[in-house]
Design an enzyme around this catalytic site. Structure first.
Site, PDB file in Angstrom:
ATOM      1  N   SER A 232      -2.280   7.561  -9.820  1.00 45.82           N
ATOM      2  CA  SER A 232      -2.351   9.023  -9.942  1.00 45.82           C
ATOM      3  C   SER A 232      -2.176   9.547 -11.369  1.00 45.82           C
ATOM      4  O   SER A 232      -2.386  10.736 -11.601  1.00 45.82           O
ATOM      5  CB  SER A 232      -1.314   9.681  -9.042  1.00 45.82           C
ATOM      6  OG  SER A 232      -1.740   9.598  -7.713  1.00 45.82           O
TER       7      SER A 232
ATOM      8  N   LYS B 193      -5.093  11.297 -12.599  1.00 48.92           N
ATOM      9  CA  LYS B 193      -5.342  12.694 -12.222  1.00 48.92           C
ATOM     10  C   LYS B 193      -5.100  13.644 -13.391  1.00 48.92           C
ATOM     11  O   LYS B 193      -5.702  14.716 -13.467  1.00 48.92           O
ATOM     12  CB  LYS B 193      -4.446  13.092 -11.043  1.00 48.92           C
ATOM     13  CG  LYS B 193      -4.729  12.320  -9.761  1.00 48.92           C
ATOM     14  CD  LYS B 193      -3.652  12.581  -8.715  1.00 48.92           C
ATOM     15  CE  LYS B 193      -3.882  11.819  -7.427  1.00 48.92           C
ATOM     16  NZ  LYS B 193      -2.783  11.963  -6.470  1.00 48.92           N
TER      17      LYS B 193
ATOM     18  N   TYR C 248     -12.979   8.566  -6.619  1.00 51.15           N
ATOM     19  CA  TYR C 248     -11.548   8.862  -6.833  1.00 51.15           C
ATOM     20  C   TYR C 248     -10.729   7.564  -6.844  1.00 51.15           C
ATOM     21  O   TYR C 248      -9.897   7.348  -7.733  1.00 51.15           O
ATOM     22  CB  TYR C 248     -11.086   9.837  -5.740  1.00 51.15           C
ATOM     23  CG  TYR C 248      -9.595   9.900  -5.525  1.00 51.15           C
ATOM     24  CD1 TYR C 248      -8.767  10.620  -6.398  1.00 51.15           C
ATOM     25  CD2 TYR C 248      -8.996   9.232  -4.454  1.00 51.15           C
ATOM     26  CE1 TYR C 248      -7.387  10.666  -6.193  1.00 51.15           C
ATOM     27  CE2 TYR C 248      -7.632   9.276  -4.243  1.00 51.15           C
ATOM     28  CZ  TYR C 248      -6.831   9.991  -5.119  1.00 51.15           C
ATOM     29  OH  TYR C 248      -5.474  10.029  -4.927  1.00 51.15           O
TER      30      TYR C 248
ATOM     31  N   TYR D 278       4.961  15.291  -7.504  1.00 50.75           N
ATOM     32  CA  TYR D 278       4.846  15.747  -6.105  1.00 50.75           C
ATOM     33  C   TYR D 278       6.099  16.491  -5.662  1.00 50.75           C
ATOM     34  O   TYR D 278       6.592  17.346  -6.398  1.00 50.75           O
ATOM     35  CB  TYR D 278       4.529  14.554  -5.178  1.00 50.75           C
ATOM     36  CG  TYR D 278       3.512  13.636  -5.783  1.00 50.75           C
ATOM     37  CD1 TYR D 278       2.206  14.085  -5.953  1.00 50.75           C
ATOM     38  CD2 TYR D 278       3.838  12.373  -6.252  1.00 50.75           C
ATOM     39  CE1 TYR D 278       1.258  13.280  -6.548  1.00 50.75           C
ATOM     40  CE2 TYR D 278       2.894  11.566  -6.853  1.00 50.75           C
ATOM     41  CZ  TYR D 278       1.616  12.029  -6.992  1.00 50.75           C
ATOM     42  OH  TYR D 278       0.684  11.237  -7.584  1.00 50.75           O
TER      43      TYR D 278
ATOM     44  N   VAL E  87       1.427   5.560  -8.123  1.00 51.46           N
ATOM     45  CA  VAL E  87       2.054   4.578  -7.223  1.00 51.46           C
ATOM     46  C   VAL E  87       1.937   3.130  -7.712  1.00 51.46           C
ATOM     47  O   VAL E  87       2.498   2.227  -7.089  1.00 51.46           O
ATOM     48  CB  VAL E  87       1.543   4.671  -5.758  1.00 51.46           C
ATOM     49  CG1 VAL E  87       1.996   5.937  -5.083  1.00 51.46           C
ATOM     50  CG2 VAL E  87       0.053   4.472  -5.678  1.00 51.46           C
TER      51      VAL E  87
HETATM   52  N1  GLN Z   1      -4.836   6.230  -5.147  1.00 52.64           N
HETATM   53  C1  GLN Z   1      -3.577   6.625  -4.625  1.00 52.64           C
HETATM   54  C2  GLN Z   1      -3.738   7.368  -3.317  1.00 52.64           C
HETATM   55  O1  GLN Z   1      -4.696   8.060  -3.151  1.00 52.64           O
HETATM   56  C3  GLN Z   1      -2.873   7.477  -5.646  1.00 52.64           C
HETATM   57  C4  GLN Z   1      -1.543   7.990  -5.167  1.00 52.64           C
HETATM   58  C5  GLN Z   1      -0.511   8.052  -6.242  1.00 52.64           C
HETATM   59  O2  GLN Z   1      -0.543   7.367  -7.254  1.00 52.64           O
HETATM   60  N2  GLN Z   1       0.500   8.840  -5.983  1.00 52.64           N
HETATM   61  O3  GLN Z   1      -2.950   7.259  -2.413  1.00 52.64           O
END
Ligand code: GLN
Length: 307
Positions: free
Chosen positions: A63, A66, A191, A243, A261
């Site tokens: 993430s 992002k 994505y 988050y 993650v």
């Molecule tokens: N690719 C992961 C997902 O969609 C990214 C989530 C993350 O890093 N928090 O679950």
């Protein structure tokens, strides 16, 4: 300040924490990563780099990507982007479906999964197809990190697609509200591919430097975005980068930062430096357990927080 000494202290103090937390086992390819690993890198505007631990070992940025796709989309769409995605913290887990339903398919912010998938959708509309989009994202990450070698791991991306029902559901839900422009499967795969970008803390820290310096890389002198845009991305990282633990992270660490993650966290100390930390064991919110503590130790020891 003796940054190497501070990093060495953090490394020693963090050791008992490395066996805590849980690797991201909902993505099978990430479940195989050894938990007891740690790396941290600081990059300063004069090009000096301080590292500790396994700072040349690549990991899945997940993430954190992002923050980069949001940067690209903000540059392309400007204010019109906020018609697609909001700028408020969600207070919900990163992959939650509930809020998206009662807010009629408009994601709260670009860093929860729904928001990031909506951003990928917007990028595909702009670049016309998913291949050009992925190429543009990788190209952008290569430019900001000044490293033409950066790439993504298709094993991780495919592994995530095999278990991608929840993210596909988020995209389908947005489509059901008429808020999705491209093919759901292709968009979610794109994505997953940008989430599967692989970097080490030295590369990631370097890639964040332009965000710490108002959109211009102080080493190369290249301007990637305007100071106003950099302000917004840093604000988004501070309020939504972790988050439903974003408030706690701001409270304990006090820096704009984005987690993934894969166990990485990329942070800025605006006007001072950029930081990347990595440790795969995650806390209950899906953020690196030891990585978060290491950043807290860093701001406590140096006094370098934005507050
Ligand atoms: N690719 C992961 C997902 O969609 C990214 C989530 C993350 O890093 N928090 O679950």
């Amino acid at each position: 300040m003796n940054f190497q000494k501070i990093l060495d202290e953090i490394y020693a103090e963090i050791q008992p924490e490395l066996s805590r937390g849980k690797v991201a086992d909902y993505i099978p390819a990430l479940a195989e990563v050894k938990r007891e690993q740690f790396a941290m890198t600081l990059t300063l505007p004069d090009g000096s780099v301080y590292s500790v631990g396994e700072s040349t070992k690549p990991f899945s940025i997940q993430s954190i990507s992002k923050a980069f796709t949001f940067t690209m989309a903000l540059d392309i769409y400007s204010k019109a982007l906020y018609e697609r995605v909001g700028v408020e913290p969600s207070g919900n887990p990163f992959n939650s479906l509930v809020q998206l339903e009662y807010e009629h398919g408009k994601p709260r912010n670009p860093f929860i999964n729904a928001g990031a998938i909506a951003i990928t959708d917007a990028l595909i509309t702009h670049y016309r197809d998913e291949y050009k989009t992925l190429e543009a994202v990788i190209g952008f990450v290569r430019r900001i990190s000044d490293n033409p070698e950066i790439s993504f791991d298709s094993i991780v991306a495919n592994s995530e697609m095999e278990h991608g029902d929840r993210n596909l559901a988020l995209a389908r839900l947005m489509k059901s509200f008429g808020k999705f422009e491209n093919d759901v499967q292709q968009t979610v795969m794109t994505y997953f591919k940008h989430c599967a970008i692989t970097m080490n803390t030295e590369e990631l820290s370097r890639a964040m430097l332009f965000l710490a310096f108002g959109g211009t890389d102080p080493i190369s002198g290249k301007q990637f975005i305007t100071p106003a845009q950099a302000k917004r991305i840093n604000a988004m990282m501070l309020t939504c980068g972790h988050y439903d633990a974003s408030g706690e992270f701001a409270f304990h660490v006090g820096l704009p930062a984005k987690s993934g993650v894969g166990g990485g966290i990329a942070a800025t100390v605006p006007g001072v430096m950029s930081i990347a930390v990595w440790s795969p064991g995650l806390n209950q919110y899906g953020n690196s357990h030891a990585g978060t503590l290491a950043l807290e130790l860093f701001t406590t020891k140096t006094g370098l927080s934005i507050f």
